[in-house]
Write an enzyme that holds these catalytic residues in place. Structure first.
Site, PDB file in Angstrom:
ATOM      1  N   ASP A 167      44.520  36.826  37.645  1.00 40.87           N
ATOM      2  CA  ASP A 167      45.669  37.708  36.734  1.00 40.87           C
ATOM      3  C   ASP A 167      46.592  38.420  37.741  1.00 40.87           C
ATOM      4  O   ASP A 167      46.286  38.464  38.513  1.00 40.87           O
ATOM      5  CB  ASP A 167      45.189  38.393  35.021  1.00 40.87           C
TER       6      ASP A 167
HETATM    7  C1  BGC Z   1      49.390  38.537  32.546  1.00 40.08           C
HETATM    8  C2  BGC Z   1      48.517  36.317  32.222  1.00 40.08           C
HETATM    9  C3  BGC Z   1      50.174  36.242  32.167  1.00 40.08           C
HETATM   10  C4  BGC Z   1      50.338  36.557  33.842  1.00 40.08           C
HETATM   11  C5  BGC Z   1      51.622  35.720  34.447  1.00 40.08           C
HETATM   12  C6  BGC Z   1      49.996  38.460  33.106  1.00 40.08           C
HETATM   13  O1  BGC Z   1      50.590  40.066  33.197  1.00 40.08           O
HETATM   14  O2  BGC Z   1      48.384  39.458  31.683  1.00 40.08           O
HETATM   15  O3  BGC Z   1      48.359  36.521  30.928  1.00 40.08           O
HETATM   16  O4  BGC Z   1      49.810  34.272  32.711  1.00 40.08           O
HETATM   17  O5  BGC Z   1      51.305  37.581  34.156  1.00 40.08           O
HETATM   18  O6  BGC Z   1      53.196  35.715  34.139  1.00 40.08           O
END
Ligand code: BGC
Length: 761
Positions: free
Chosen positions: A305
């Site tokens: 993530d």
């Molecule tokens: C979130 C994810 C998301 C990623 C990309 C992160 O902050 O936890 O769910 O897919 O950002 O935008």
């Protein structure tokens, strides 16, 4: 008439197929995708043999798309997001994938850089956060979960995939399958709620919908069940916080929706921000390799993530960036999101022998395999077709589906005195409150087309006769009073016959990093509601929210309450469909609405404890309960009313025993004793009375939606077998012992009278 359903066996649960999914047990892994992987296997081997270590690190590195989107709108600022710099990195083979850039024409231009200007010409993979629609916005996932309808979830995911794939996107970072039992957590809105069974059914449905039957198809979107794992169990519902739990709970509650998504064919997953029992998920080899790969045979790739591998340093789990890259890679994180640590450190980590080349090659192969499975080696411009984009984006059928999904997602908590549905004419309606505004998309709608969204006002006006007496008064902002707002609202209420009180949360209150200490309607809106109540008019609450709330005072005591969540592009027409009775509300709560905030975390399937609370007054001392509230929900999981009372007969069990390899039928008669057609959701709950590990007071094991005409009675039957009754046992395996079971067929998790049978060996 008797309805028969397939047994909700553990295979059905873990295999991601619910009682509603006709296609269950059928593998939806795309044969074409497998074929593409096989056809390209030797090409991938040859590529890996030719790649420099820098190019290998590049395939494992993912960055924000700086060409088409300013990513800081949804994530922390990405200081490296400079288009010229990223273009140069693509030329040097230092980037394998980009995310959150959208648009067919742009995708083609960017892909050209990779194909024509980089040494090996490996196609880029374009990903995006398509969580509940791209341009056409569908209800937030929690809302859609309230429809308890796997087919619907599959159809909205398919429509989102069609718009996205035509806009040059290959992968979505969805579905979010984190079980969420603490409503203080801001990301409850992104998932399917508190239940393992419902969550697993919907996880599989959404994967099937995004990916479609053939991953190589132009309109397929690679699904990414996230966040692996246990992210929803953050202590105190505080986003990013620690999780710590028994292995049985992890395996029995938090992992099954992931397994369901992978069994449905998902070929990627995202490692979570949180730690699990002391080891951050992004550095957790037990989760990412032992369970995911060795036990489950997952063949896709794991993406971190947003900077979660870099965050291993802040967790106190890695010394520095180099150490963080090493730990994440060895644990099983194949692709790094945004941090750049893989590019920066993989060459040196391999050169010094801290990471074997074979580990890097394995991750590169996984990523290239997925590119092959998506058909990118056959058609690197896949989806980059402006004509298809024009056809798919905001297609009328997507908006019709959005309206249907919105209508089916609304949950009617109460309807005292039958105040709803409202007559179309002859009544003066005052719509009061900030939730009547255009904030109807909810979080993660980066590209949602606001010009095509239909507001509550437009929806109501279209449904009413021209010139109908309809006034709108905002009264308050979501979290702050408006000067004179309450006076204007009370005046409007006084001169109306009925009040629609639209209150609740705004999008910024219900999203990533938006944990709440008190899960109530904010004080300025509560004050508005109390003041409006003094007008003494029949009041219908429209409750906009991304989580369960503890309702208070005039809001809780209103004549009718519709939980409207964030319904998306067709919010207004969908609500008009319900308010004026063209359709009966049919949603059921996927999360328990508590009496007070302090009950969190609360979930219906809690353990009995040694001193169970007695739900019936008078209150006994020395029981598992709070001073201020019963140990139950104000509006339980599964609850929801329609425009016709439905009565349940006794739960009937066909025999007193279930033999070890046998089956048993459980059935109930349900009757619509009202004057309008309704759709009832019959829910099957089970309790294992005595086991080697204690079991919850009730667990959902199946559900079935049935349409009932006025006056109609139907018998609804389910079949149980031993597998259905299994739980995650002391040996961390699914198990069950002979003994007594309670069973309910009921309209929610708190009502009904149990019947029973014994499982005998
Ligand atoms: C979130 C994810 C998301 C990623 C990309 C992160 O902050 O936890 O769910 O897919 O950002 O935008």
């Amino acid at each position: 008439m008797t309805l028969r359903t397939p047994s909700p066996s553990r295979r059905a649960l873990l295999g991601g197929a619910g009682l509603l999914a006709a296609s269950f047990m059928v593998s939806v892994r795309s044969a074409a995708a497998q074929d593409a992987r096989v056809r390209h296997a030797s090409r991938i081997d040859a590529l890996i043999a030719r790649m420099t270590i820098e190019e290998k690190a590049g395939q494992l590195s993912l960055f924000n798309d700086p060409f088409r989107f300013r990513p800081q709108e949804v994530n922390p600022v990405d200081k490296d997001g400079d288009p010229a710099r990223v273009a140069d990195m693509i030329r040097k083979g230092q980037v394998g994938s980009l995310f959150n850039g959208v648009g067919a024409a742009g995708a083609r231009t960017i892909q050209d850089i990779a194909l024509k200007e980089s040494r090996l010409g490996i196609p880029l993979l374009f990903a995006a956060d398509v969580i509940h629609g791209l341009y056409t916005v569908f209800p937030v996932p929690l809302a859609e979960a309230a429809a308890w309808d796997a087919g619907l979830a599959e159809r909205t995911a398919r429509a989102a995939a069609r718009e996205s794939a035509a806009s040059g996107i290959h992968q979505t970072y969805a579905p979010m399958v984190d079980v969420a039992r603490d409503q203080r957590w801001g990301r409850v809105v992104e998932g399917a709620g508190e239940d393992v069974f419902l969550g697993s059914v919907l996880a599989a449905a959404r994967v099937r919908g995004f990916q479609g039957p053939d991953l190589t198809a132009k309109n397929a979107l690679l699904a990414t069940p996230k966040h692996f794992a246990a992210y929803g169990a953050a202590e105190a519902g505080l986003d990013y916080n620690t999780t710590d739990m028994s292995e049985q709970r992890l395996r029995g509650v938090y992992l099954p929706p992931f397994k369901a998504g992978f069994d449905a064919g998902a070929l990627s997953t995202m490692s979570a921000f949180n730690e699990v029992n002391g080891v951050p998920a992004t550095g957790n080899g037990w989760l990412l390799t032992d369970i995911l790969r060795d036990e489950w045979g997952f063949e896709g790739y794991v993406v971190s993530d947003y900077t979660s591998e870099e965050e291993l340093i802040a967790h106190g789990f890695a010394e520095d960036g180099r150490d963080a890259a090493r730990i994440a890679l060895l644990a099983g994180v194949d692709m790094s999101m945004v941090s750049g640590l893989y590019n920066a450190h993989i060459p040196d980590l391999v050169a010094k022998g801290d990471v074997p080349m074979s580990v890097v090659d394995r991750s590169v192969r996984r990523v290239l395999n997925v590119k092959a499975a998506l058909g990118l080696f056959d058609d690197p411009y896949k989806g980059s077709d402006p004509d298809a984009e024009r056809r798919e984006v905001n297609a009328p059928e997507h908006h019709a589906l959005s309206r249907e999904a919105a209508r089916k997602s609304v949950v009617m908590l109460k309807n005292d005195g039958g105040v709803l549905p409202l007559p179309r004419s002859g009544k003066r309606i005052a719509v009061i409150g900030p939730a009547s505004d255009d904030d109807v998309f909810g979080p993660w709608t980066i590209w949602g087309d606001r010009t095509k969204a239909v507001s509550l006002e437009a929806g109501l006006r279209a449904a009413l006769a021209p010139g109908a007496a309809l006034t709108f008064v905002r009264g308050s902002d979501p979290e702050a009073p408006i000067e004179g707002g309450i006076d204007a609202a009370v005046a409007a209420a006084r001169s109306a016959d009925v009040v629609i009180l639209a209150v609740g949360e705004s999008t910024p209150m219900s999203a990533e990093a938006q944990s709440r200490a008190e899960i109530v309607v904010p004080a300025p809106q509560q004050a508005l509601a109390e003041a409006v109540k003094t007008a003494g008019k029949p009041t219908v609450v429209l409750l906009r929210t991304g989580r369960a709330l503890a309702l208070e005072g005039a809001i809780r005591d209103a004549d009718a309450i519709l939980v409207t969540w964030f319904l998306g592009s067709q919010h207004g027409p969908a609500l008009a469909d319900l308010l004026f009775g063209d359709h009966s509300p049919s949603g059921r709560l996927p999360v328990s609405f508590p009496h007070v905030s302090g009950q969190q975390p609360f979930h219906y399937d809690h353990k009995p404890t040694g001193r169970p609370a007695d739900p019936a007054p008078p209150r006994e001392e020395y029981r598992t309960q709070f001073r201020e509230a019963p140990h139950s929900a104000a509006f339980p999981f599964g609850h929801g009313l329609g425009y016709g009372p439905v009565t349940y007969g006794a739960t009937e069990v066909e025999a007193s025993t279930l033999s070890w390899d046998g089956r048993i039928e459980i059935s109930v008669e349900v009757s619509n004793v009202g004057v309008r057609p309704v759709e009832e959701t019959v829910q099957l709950y089970v309790r294992d009375r005595v086991a080697r590990l204690t079991r919850p007071v009730r667990e959902l094991k199946g559900f079935r939606k049935v349409r009932l005409e006025p006056g109609q009675t139907r018998r609804v039957a389910f079949t149980l077998d031993r597998k259905t009754l299994e739980y995650m046992g002391p040996e961390n395996r699914w198990t069950v012992e002979p003994g007594r079971f309670d069973v309910w067929l009921a309209p929610d998790a708190q009502s009904g009278v149990a019947a029973g049978f014994a499982l005998v060996r």
